[in-house]
Design an enzyme around this catalytic site. Structure first.
Site, mmCIF file in Angstrom:
data_model
loop_
_atom_site.group_PDB
_atom_site.id
_atom_site.type_symbol
_atom_site.label_atom_id
_atom_site.label_comp_id
_atom_site.label_asym_id
_atom_site.label_seq_id
_atom_site.Cartn_x
_atom_site.Cartn_y
_atom_site.Cartn_z
ATOM 1 N N CYS A 29 0.829 -1.218 0.000
ATOM 2 C CA CYS A 29 0.000 0.000 0.000
ATOM 3 C C CYS A 29 0.862 1.267 0.000
ATOM 4 O O CYS A 29 1.572 1.532 0.971
ATOM 5 C CB CYS A 29 -0.911 -0.060 1.231
ATOM 6 S SG CYS A 29 -1.729 1.483 1.636
ATOM 7 N N CYS A 32 0.133 3.805 2.775
ATOM 8 C CA CYS A 32 0.582 3.236 4.052
ATOM 9 C C CYS A 32 2.072 3.530 4.251
ATOM 10 O O CYS A 32 2.511 3.870 5.351
ATOM 11 C CB CYS A 32 0.369 1.727 4.098
ATOM 12 S SG CYS A 32 -1.351 1.224 3.962
#
Length: 104
Positions: A29, A32
């Site tokens: 991600c 993230c």
């Protein structure tokens, strides 16, 4: 250093009674990865006051399900066992720090 929070250890961390900042993330991600350094820095800055940790959604399914996490990153701010604030998506370190301070 941020704690590695898992399906198995969350209850024992919660039992400590400190506020918790829980970052749901995954290795693949992009957003993230953007907030990861902020989580690590805040874990050091608030060490001893707040338990700040990360939960890999690919390795843990119970916690994301329990908290209804549908998008990542999702960062939950938990006080007295209740979610009092939530951040979905990337944000600034300052915005996260403000939410951590509100837990104290």
């Amino acid at each position: 250093m941020a704690l590695n929070i898992t399906d198995q250890n969350f209850e024992s961390i919660k039992a400590e009674g400190k506020p918790i900042v829980l970052d749901f993330w995954a290795t693949w991600c992009g957003p993230c990865k953007q907030v990861a350094p902020y989580i690590e820095e805040l874990a050091e800055e608030f060490k001893g006051q707040v338990n700040i940790g990360k939960c890999d959604v690919d390795e843990n399914s119970d916690l994301p399900g329990e908290f209804g996490v549908r998008n990542i990153p999702t960062i939950l701010f938990i006080k007295d066992g209740e979610v009092v604030a939530k951040q979905v998506g990337a944000t600034t370190k300052a915005a996260l720090a403000d939410k951590v301070k509100a837990l104290l």
